[in-house]
Design a protein around this motif. Structure first.
Motif, PDB file in Angstrom:
ATOM      1  N   GLY A  56      33.823  50.610  34.588  1.00 52.27           N
ATOM      2  CA  GLY A  56      34.462  49.326  34.344  1.00 52.27           C
ATOM      3  C   GLY A  56      34.484  48.473  35.595  1.00 52.27           C
ATOM      4  O   GLY A  56      34.429  48.982  36.718  1.00 52.27           O
ATOM      5  N   ARG A  57      34.560  47.156  35.392  1.00 48.74           N
ATOM      6  CA  ARG A  57      34.684  46.199  36.493  1.00 48.74           C
ATOM      7  C   ARG A  57      35.941  45.378  36.266  1.00 48.74           C
ATOM      8  O   ARG A  57      36.272  45.024  35.127  1.00 48.74           O
ATOM      9  CB  ARG A  57      33.442  45.300  36.573  1.00 48.74           C
ATOM     10  CG  ARG A  57      32.191  46.080  36.961  1.00 48.74           C
ATOM     11  CD  ARG A  57      30.999  45.160  37.231  1.00 48.74           C
ATOM     12  NE  ARG A  57      29.873  45.940  37.737  1.00 48.74           N
ATOM     13  CZ  ARG A  57      29.690  46.267  39.000  1.00 48.74           C
ATOM     14  NH1 ARG A  57      30.558  45.863  39.914  1.00 48.74           N
ATOM     15  NH2 ARG A  57      28.656  46.984  39.387  1.00 48.74           N
ATOM     16  N   PHE A  58      36.621  45.049  37.368  1.00 47.03           N
ATOM     17  CA  PHE A  58      37.937  44.431  37.268  1.00 47.03           C
ATOM     18  C   PHE A  58      38.009  43.205  38.169  1.00 47.03           C
ATOM     19  O   PHE A  58      37.494  43.218  39.292  1.00 47.03           O
ATOM     20  CB  PHE A  58      39.012  45.453  37.641  1.00 47.03           C
ATOM     21  CG  PHE A  58      38.829  46.758  36.933  1.00 47.03           C
ATOM     22  CD1 PHE A  58      39.213  46.910  35.618  1.00 47.03           C
ATOM     23  CD2 PHE A  58      38.212  47.826  37.572  1.00 47.03           C
ATOM     24  CE1 PHE A  58      39.004  48.093  34.946  1.00 47.03           C
ATOM     25  CE2 PHE A  58      38.000  49.027  36.922  1.00 47.03           C
ATOM     26  CZ  PHE A  58      38.391  49.162  35.601  1.00 47.03           C
ATOM     27  N   LEU A  59      38.626  42.156  37.640  1.00 50.66           N
ATOM     28  CA  LEU A  59      38.761  40.904  38.373  1.00 50.66           C
ATOM     29  C   LEU A  59      40.229  40.585  38.581  1.00 50.66           C
ATOM     30  O   LEU A  59      41.058  40.775  37.678  1.00 50.66           O
ATOM     31  CB  LEU A  59      38.110  39.741  37.609  1.00 50.66           C
ATOM     32  CG  LEU A  59      36.600  39.565  37.757  1.00 50.66           C
ATOM     33  CD1 LEU A  59      35.848  40.649  36.995  1.00 50.66           C
ATOM     34  CD2 LEU A  59      36.182  38.188  37.239  1.00 50.66           C
ATOM     35  N   LEU A  60      40.536  40.095  39.777  1.00 49.35           N
ATOM     36  CA  LEU A  60      41.862  39.576  40.072  1.00 49.35           C
ATOM     37  C   LEU A  60      41.735  38.078  40.310  1.00 49.35           C
ATOM     38  O   LEU A  60      40.918  37.642  41.122  1.00 49.35           O
ATOM     39  CB  LEU A  60      42.452  40.242  41.319  1.00 49.35           C
ATOM     40  CG  LEU A  60      42.784  41.731  41.220  1.00 49.35           C
ATOM     41  CD1 LEU A  60      43.297  42.250  42.558  1.00 49.35           C
ATOM     42  CD2 LEU A  60      43.798  42.005  40.124  1.00 49.35           C
ATOM     43  N   ASP A  61      42.537  37.301  39.596  1.00 50.66           N
ATOM     44  CA  ASP A  61      42.593  35.855  39.786  1.00 50.66           C
ATOM     45  C   ASP A  61      43.844  35.491  40.570  1.00 50.66           C
ATOM     46  O   ASP A  61      44.871  36.171  40.473  1.00 50.66           O
ATOM     47  CB  ASP A  61      42.609  35.128  38.444  1.00 50.66           C
ATOM     48  CG  ASP A  61      41.222  34.984  37.837  1.00 50.66           C
ATOM     49  OD1 ASP A  61      40.241  35.358  38.516  1.00 50.66           O
ATOM     50  OD2 ASP A  61      41.119  34.516  36.694  1.00 50.66           O
ATOM     51  N   ARG A  62      43.752  34.390  41.315  1.00 47.43           N
ATOM     52  CA  ARG A  62      44.907  33.879  42.066  1.00 47.43           C
ATOM     53  C   ARG A  62      45.227  32.477  41.584  1.00 47.43           C
ATOM     54  O   ARG A  62      44.333  31.639  41.417  1.00 47.43           O
ATOM     55  CB  ARG A  62      44.613  33.863  43.564  1.00 47.43           C
ATOM     56  CG  ARG A  62      45.770  33.339  44.419  1.00 47.43           C
ATOM     57  CD  ARG A  62      45.397  33.332  45.894  1.00 47.43           C
ATOM     58  NE  ARG A  62      46.498  32.877  46.725  1.00 47.43           N
ATOM     59  CZ  ARG A  62      46.778  31.598  46.971  1.00 47.43           C
ATOM     60  NH1 ARG A  62      46.005  30.638  46.452  1.00 47.43           N
ATOM     61  NH2 ARG A  62      47.799  31.275  47.730  1.00 47.43           N
ATOM     62  N   CYS A  63      46.517  32.221  41.353  1.00 49.34           N
ATOM     63  CA  CYS A  63      46.962  30.890  40.962  1.00 49.34           C
ATOM     64  C   CYS A  63      47.053  30.016  42.206  1.00 49.34           C
ATOM     65  O   CYS A  63      47.736  30.350  43.171  1.00 49.34           O
ATOM     66  CB  CYS A  63      48.324  30.975  40.271  1.00 49.34           C
ATOM     67  SG  CYS A  63      49.044  29.365  39.880  1.00 49.34           S
ATOM     68  N   GLY A  67      50.451  30.954  43.871  1.00 45.95           N
ATOM     69  CA  GLY A  67      49.971  32.068  44.671  1.00 45.95           C
ATOM     70  C   GLY A  67      49.992  33.413  43.968  1.00 45.95           C
ATOM     71  O   GLY A  67      49.577  34.421  44.550  1.00 45.95           O
ATOM     72  N   HIS A  68      50.458  33.460  42.725  1.00 45.79           N
ATOM     73  CA  HIS A  68      50.505  34.728  41.988  1.00 45.79           C
ATOM     74  C   HIS A  68      49.083  35.242  41.760  1.00 45.79           C
ATOM     75  O   HIS A  68      48.195  34.488  41.374  1.00 45.79           O
ATOM     76  CB  HIS A  68      51.207  34.513  40.639  1.00 45.79           C
ATOM     77  CG  HIS A  68      51.439  35.775  39.864  1.00 45.79           C
ATOM     78  ND1 HIS A  68      52.451  36.640  40.172  1.00 45.79           N
ATOM     79  CD2 HIS A  68      50.782  36.303  38.794  1.00 45.79           C
ATOM     80  CE1 HIS A  68      52.423  37.658  39.319  1.00 45.79           C
ATOM     81  NE2 HIS A  68      51.422  37.488  38.481  1.00 45.79           N
ATOM     82  N   THR A  69      48.867  36.537  42.004  1.00 46.60           N
ATOM     83  CA  THR A  69      47.573  37.172  41.778  1.00 46.60           C
ATOM     84  C   THR A  69      47.717  38.174  40.637  1.00 46.60           C
ATOM     85  O   THR A  69      48.692  38.936  40.601  1.00 46.60           O
ATOM     86  CB  THR A  69      47.083  37.885  43.054  1.00 46.60           C
ATOM     87  OG1 THR A  69      46.886  36.913  44.086  1.00 46.60           O
ATOM     88  CG2 THR A  69      45.778  38.626  42.817  1.00 46.60           C
ATOM     89  N   PHE A  70      46.762  38.171  39.708  1.00 44.35           N
ATOM     90  CA  PHE A  70      46.904  39.020  38.533  1.00 44.35           C
ATOM     91  C   PHE A  70      45.537  39.447  38.000  1.00 44.35           C
ATOM     92  O   PHE A  70      44.533  38.761  38.204  1.00 44.35           O
ATOM     93  CB  PHE A  70      47.696  38.299  37.432  1.00 44.35           C
ATOM     94  CG  PHE A  70      47.053  37.037  36.921  1.00 44.35           C
ATOM     95  CD1 PHE A  70      46.371  37.021  35.708  1.00 44.35           C
ATOM     96  CD2 PHE A  70      47.133  35.851  37.651  1.00 44.35           C
ATOM     97  CE1 PHE A  70      45.771  35.852  35.234  1.00 44.35           C
ATOM     98  CE2 PHE A  70      46.539  34.677  37.180  1.00 44.35           C
ATOM     99  CZ  PHE A  70      45.864  34.683  35.973  1.00 44.35           C
TER     100      PHE A  70
END
Length: 351
Positions: A56-63, A67-70
């Motif tokens: 699997g591959r996983f992405l983290l986005d930042r607002c 500044g919230h990262t999820f």
């Protein structure tokens, strides 16, 4: 049963789970920040499972607004079950129990963070307690306190059998909280909030469970640590795919205030765990080396691959030693000044 026998016995079940690929393990991708609702998102990290090496591959986005990262797309319930399986329990239970059981000094430090605010709490609920090792160590700091544990795995039941917690609650905290209303002087969440699918629900459950005048103690990875940027995917606290949310300290302080807490302490250097460079070297070596056997691999590695793995890890020992020395003696004393503390801790009083 030997570990190899356990792996062989689990292989067919894992291969059935993977027969249709891993896309079914994810929810639809979000277009707005789950913390503030902003649509201004940017990709912060792309990575894989660097600990278990499940596919699997996983992405983290930042607002860009708060500044919230999820994690985005986020694992669904089926995905969480698949990626948690054999990490804290099953194949991984003995390894993780040894890891957590050997950190007594760190656990005492966490308990001591409460002394300036309530030196004699009558009862304490540790949410996300795992096998209850924190509660066992914390009794040495607060011998008059009764420690209970809550977790959604069977580790909390093991903690009760071993006498590490007096009472064990197994299940989701928001669902159990109505039966625990104003029941505790202290509720702690040590490296728990980042695992939750909805941190706000967890904070509301904590507000309900802490008595008026009682305290909530939270420790989480710090996404604003310079190590998070400098080490990239090799920064251990990213811990994909288990860690779903990374909350900047200002966001957490504001949300706690909105819920009816007063933040009475914020700690960074005290919460720092000096393992970043060692862990980064290990993750890179482990990623580069041929895989060791696991039931999510279609077949066991042959003798040549096992030999190659052992040789590479052996060659990496000097780098591991150097990382350990740098973590403990060069970086740790300056962690806060250099802004590389990998976690922060907050103590909040319920008004």
């Amino acid at each position: 049963m030997s570990k190899q026998s356990e792996i062989d016995a689990l292989r067919s079940a894992y291969q059935r789970d993977l027969a249709d690929g891993v896309d079914r393990f994810f929810e639809p991708r979000r277009t707005a920040c789950p913390w503030c609702g902003s649509g201004r998102l940017t990709t912060r990290l792309r990575t894989t499972d660097l600990l278990q090496h499940k596919p699997g591959r996983f992405l983290l986005d930042r607002c860009q607004e708060c500044g919230h990262t999820f994690q985005n797309p986020r694992l669904n319930e089926t995905g969480l079950d698949f990626y948690y399986r054999d990490f804290y329990d099953g194949l991984g239970e003995q390894r993780m129990s040894g890891t957590f059981g050997g950190r007594t000094k760190m656990y005492r430090g966490r308990a001591a963070a409460m002394l300036a605010h309530d030196a004699t709490p009558k009862n304490w609920l540790d949410v996300g307690t795992g096998h209850g090792h924190f509660c066992e160590a914390a009794r040495e700091v607060l011998p008059g306190t009764a420690f209970d544990g809550l977790d959604f795995t069977d580790g909390v039941e093991l903690a009760a059998r071993e006498g590490r917690v007096e009472r064990a609650y197994r299940g989701a905290f928001p669902e159990l909280a109505p039966d625990l209303t104003a029941a505790y002087d202290v509720v702690s969440m040590f490296h728990y909030l980042e695992h939750s699918t909805d941190p706000d629900d967890e904070l509301r459950a904590a507000h309900r469970t802490v008595r008026p005048g009682g305290h909530l103690l939270i420790e989480v990875p710090d996404p604003q640590s310079r190590y998070a940027r400098l080490l990239g995917r090799w920064w251990l606290p990213w811990l994909q795919p288990q860690h779903l949310h990374f909350v900047p300290v200002a966001n957490l302080r504001a949300r706690l205030t909105e819920l009816g807490f007063t933040v009475v302490a914020e700690q960074h250097a005290e919460a720092h765990d000096p393992v970043d460079l060692l862990a980064a070297v290990w993750l890179a070596l482990d990623h580069t080396a041929p895989r060791e056997d696991a039931p999510w691999l279609p077949r066991p590695p042959g003798a040549l691959r096992r030999t190659a793995r052992a040789a590479l890890l052996l060659a990496g020992i000097p780098a591991l030693v150097a990382g350990t020395l740098a973590d403990r003696f060069a970086v740790r004393p300056l962690a806060h000044r250099l802004r590389v503390s990998n976690a922060y801790r907050i103590v909040a009083r319920r008004d």
